[in-house]
Write a protein that holds these residues in place. Structure first.
Motif, PDB file in Angstrom:
ATOM      1  N   ILE A   1       1.003  -1.051  -0.159  1.00  0.00           N
ATOM      2  CA  ILE A   1      -0.034  -0.004  -0.095  1.00  0.00           C
ATOM      3  C   ILE A   1       0.769   1.123   0.031  1.00  0.00           C
ATOM      4  O   ILE A   1       0.484   2.319  -0.720  1.00  0.00           O
ATOM      5  CB  ILE A   1      -0.945  -0.036   1.283  1.00  0.00           C
ATOM      6  CG1 ILE A   1      -1.983  -1.142   1.082  1.00  0.00           C
ATOM      7  CG2 ILE A   1      -1.480   1.358   1.482  1.00  0.00           C
ATOM      8  CD1 ILE A   1      -2.955  -1.348   2.244  1.00  0.00           C
ATOM      9  N   SER A   2       1.722   1.262   0.797  1.00  0.00           N
ATOM     10  CA  SER A   2       2.728   2.406   0.968  1.00  0.00           C
ATOM     11  C   SER A   2       3.341   2.737  -0.310  1.00  0.00           C
ATOM     12  O   SER A   2       3.847   3.926  -0.997  1.00  0.00           O
ATOM     13  CB  SER A   2       3.991   2.280   1.872  1.00  0.00           C
ATOM     14  OG  SER A   2       4.704   1.256   1.881  1.00  0.00           O
ATOM     15  N   SER A   3       3.999   1.524  -1.009  1.00  0.00           N
ATOM     16  CA  SER A   3       4.446   1.846  -2.585  1.00  0.00           C
ATOM     17  C   SER A   3       3.737   2.245  -3.532  1.00  0.00           C
ATOM     18  O   SER A   3       4.086   3.200  -4.546  1.00  0.00           O
ATOM     19  CB  SER A   3       5.217   0.390  -3.016  1.00  0.00           C
ATOM     20  OG  SER A   3       3.871  -0.574  -3.033  1.00  0.00           O
TER      21      SER A   3
ATOM     22  N   TYR B   1      11.276   9.536 -10.247  1.00  0.00           N
ATOM     23  CA  TYR B   1      11.931   8.641  -9.950  1.00  0.00           C
ATOM     24  C   TYR B   1      11.295   7.303 -10.413  1.00  0.00           C
ATOM     25  O   TYR B   1      11.988   6.382 -10.962  1.00  0.00           O
ATOM     26  CB  TYR B   1      12.237   8.706  -8.530  1.00  0.00           C
ATOM     27  CG  TYR B   1      12.904   9.797  -8.079  1.00  0.00           C
ATOM     28  CD1 TYR B   1      14.222   9.940  -8.152  1.00  0.00           C
ATOM     29  CD2 TYR B   1      12.097  10.992  -7.268  1.00  0.00           C
ATOM     30  CE1 TYR B   1      14.846  11.174  -7.868  1.00  0.00           C
ATOM     31  CE2 TYR B   1      12.911  11.959  -6.908  1.00  0.00           C
ATOM     32  CZ  TYR B   1      14.154  12.150  -6.993  1.00  0.00           C
ATOM     33  OH  TYR B   1      14.830  13.285  -6.673  1.00  0.00           O
ATOM     34  N   ALA B   2      10.023   7.243 -10.147  1.00  0.00           N
ATOM     35  CA  ALA B   2       9.259   5.903 -10.851  1.00  0.00           C
ATOM     36  C   ALA B   2       9.509   5.845 -12.212  1.00  0.00           C
ATOM     37  O   ALA B   2       9.538   4.675 -12.716  1.00  0.00           O
ATOM     38  CB  ALA B   2       7.788   6.015 -10.185  1.00  0.00           C
TER      39      ALA B   2
ATOM     40  N   LYS C   1       2.113   7.421  -6.659  1.00  0.00           N
ATOM     41  CA  LYS C   1       1.260   8.341  -7.159  1.00  0.00           C
ATOM     42  C   LYS C   1       1.681   9.847  -6.502  1.00  0.00           C
ATOM     43  O   LYS C   1       0.941  10.964  -7.020  1.00  0.00           O
ATOM     44  CB  LYS C   1       0.044   8.077  -6.721  1.00  0.00           C
ATOM     45  CG  LYS C   1      -0.554   6.896  -7.518  1.00  0.00           C
ATOM     46  CD  LYS C   1      -2.057   6.754  -7.039  1.00  0.00           C
ATOM     47  CE  LYS C   1      -2.731   5.503  -7.834  1.00  0.00           C
ATOM     48  NZ  LYS C   1      -4.211   5.170  -7.081  1.00  0.00           N
ATOM     49  N   HIS C   2       2.771  10.224  -5.801  1.00  0.00           N
ATOM     50  CA  HIS C   2       3.155  11.158  -5.242  1.00  0.00           C
ATOM     51  C   HIS C   2       3.913  12.233  -6.309  1.00  0.00           C
ATOM     52  O   HIS C   2       4.524  11.406  -7.111  1.00  0.00           O
ATOM     53  CB  HIS C   2       3.917  11.129  -4.079  1.00  0.00           C
ATOM     54  CG  HIS C   2       4.042  12.448  -3.250  1.00  0.00           C
ATOM     55  ND1 HIS C   2       4.978  13.261  -3.509  1.00  0.00           N
ATOM     56  CD2 HIS C   2       3.288  12.761  -2.122  1.00  0.00           C
ATOM     57  CE1 HIS C   2       4.982  14.257  -2.483  1.00  0.00           C
ATOM     58  NE2 HIS C   2       4.036  14.001  -1.650  1.00  0.00           N
ATOM     59  N   PRO C   3       3.657  13.452  -6.607  1.00  0.00           N
ATOM     60  CA  PRO C   3       4.207  14.223  -7.429  1.00  0.00           C
ATOM     61  C   PRO C   3       5.859  14.218  -7.558  1.00  0.00           C
ATOM     62  O   PRO C   3       6.446  13.990  -8.519  1.00  0.00           O
ATOM     63  CB  PRO C   3       3.561  15.619  -7.290  1.00  0.00           C
ATOM     64  CG  PRO C   3       2.461  15.426  -6.775  1.00  0.00           C
ATOM     65  CD  PRO C   3       2.804  14.138  -5.762  1.00  0.00           C
TER      66      PRO C   3
END
Length: 342
Positions: free
Chosen positions: A246-248, A260-261, A253-255
């Motif tokens: 869940i944390s991943s 990096y993703a 989705k964080h700006p």
């Protein structure tokens, strides 16, 4: 320190001992018949205590802090009087079955298990202490006998019956063995205490299926505890993995994390492409090498078959003919020799 033995008695009571001076006692072991270690602070009996003091007749360990008796305590085969009054003992070892000369035993003021407390009794006078010694030795001998009978039944069923019928017939024989052991106990003239043995009297190598009926309860409890621990550990690990997943997702989705993703995804794709290229190049080479090895093996087998069918067979046939010729000439020479002799 040197120990003084008076008329076969060694008195070390009220000496504030925290450990038994085993070496000093062993030095005078041939003189000691009575040993008084009462009113000290002893917590453990060393394993070398009993094997080196087999001539002891009386042993006083009262008013100490002993929590257990070593398994080899039964080596004190000449012991007649044993005082364990006011200690922290809960159980006794199975080796008490070997104390056949024991005539007096005091187990008062110890946190004994309910079964053992029932066997020991109150021991408020000499007669009850004598009865305690007799009953403890008898019950230990009976438990040892029952365990041996169950072991024998298990071994005989495993060796004589086929594997397909062991599961169904083994249980019936165990039940019969336990019933016969219970009936033998009921036929004893002397009062027999509870048949439930102590946990530490159970052999470590006995599987749950071979346990007698009065021991199955403790084994089933320990098994349930093990299953609960395994289930709880798996549940906690599953929670940790779900939290990581869940944390991943949230971080992806964080700006600030998205660049990096994206870079990580590109590197993963490049790695897949490079792995594919390596597989195409080196995979083809590997198949070529395997094909060459296959051809070499086939040619070697062909040469071997040709050698066996050709050169080896010719050699064997020639060897056979020479052997027959030699035997024929030898036979002729023997006949000529016999003719001349006649």
């Amino acid at each position: 320190m040197g120990l003084t033995v008076t008329d076969g008695e060694l008195d070390l009571s009220m000496s504030q001992l925290e450990e038994i001076p085993t070496k000093e006692i062993i030095a005078v072991k041939n003189k000691v018949r009575k040993l008084d270690l009462s009113n000290n602070q002893l917590q453990v009996l060393p394993m070398e205590f009993a094997p080196n003091l087999t001539l002891l007749v009386e042993l006083d360990l009262s008013k100490n802090q002993l929590s257990m008796i070593p398994d080899n305590f039964g080596l004190l085969v000449n012991l007649q009087l044993l005082d364990l009054y006011s200690n922290n003992i809960e159980r006794l070892p199975l080796s008490f079955k070997d104390l056949k000369k024991l005539r007096w035993l005091d187990l008062k003021d110890n946190p004994l298990t309910p079964q053992l407390a029932k066997i020991a009794g109150s021991c408020v006078d000499k007669d009850e202490c004598r009865k305690c010694a007799r009953d403890i030795v008898l019950i230990m001998q009976e438990i040892y006998k029952n365990l041996g009978d169950v072991k024998g039944v298990a071994k005989s069923t495993k060796s004589e019956e086929p594997p397909s019928s062991v599961a169904s017939k083994d249980k019936k024989k165990k039940k019969k063995a336990v019933k016969s052991a219970d009936s033998n106990k009921n036929k004893k003239e002397s009062p027999q205490p509870s048949k439930t043995p102590l946990k530490e009297l159970e052999p470590e190598d006995k599987a749950e299926e071979n346990l007698p009926a009065f021991q199955k309860h403790g084994a089933s409890i320990s098994k349930r505890h093990g299953l609960c621990y395994t289930f709880l550990r798996g549940f906690l690990w599953s929670i940790v993995l779900v939290a990581i997943f869940i944390s991943s997702l949230i971080l992806s989705k964080h700006p600030q994390v998205q660049p990096y993703a994206h870079t990580l995804n590109q590197k993963i794709e490049l790695a897949k492409i490079e792995l594919g290229n390596y597989y195409e190049v080196y995979g083809e080479r590997l198949w070529v090498h395997l094909g060459g090895l296959k051809e070499t093996w086939a040619s070697s087998m062909t040469k071997l078959n040709g050698f066996v069918d050709g050169t080896l067979m010719v050699f064997l046939i020639d060897f056979k003919e020479r052997m027959l010729d030699g035997l024929a000439s030898m036979r002729v020479q023997v006949n000529e020799y016999l003719t001349k002799k006649d």
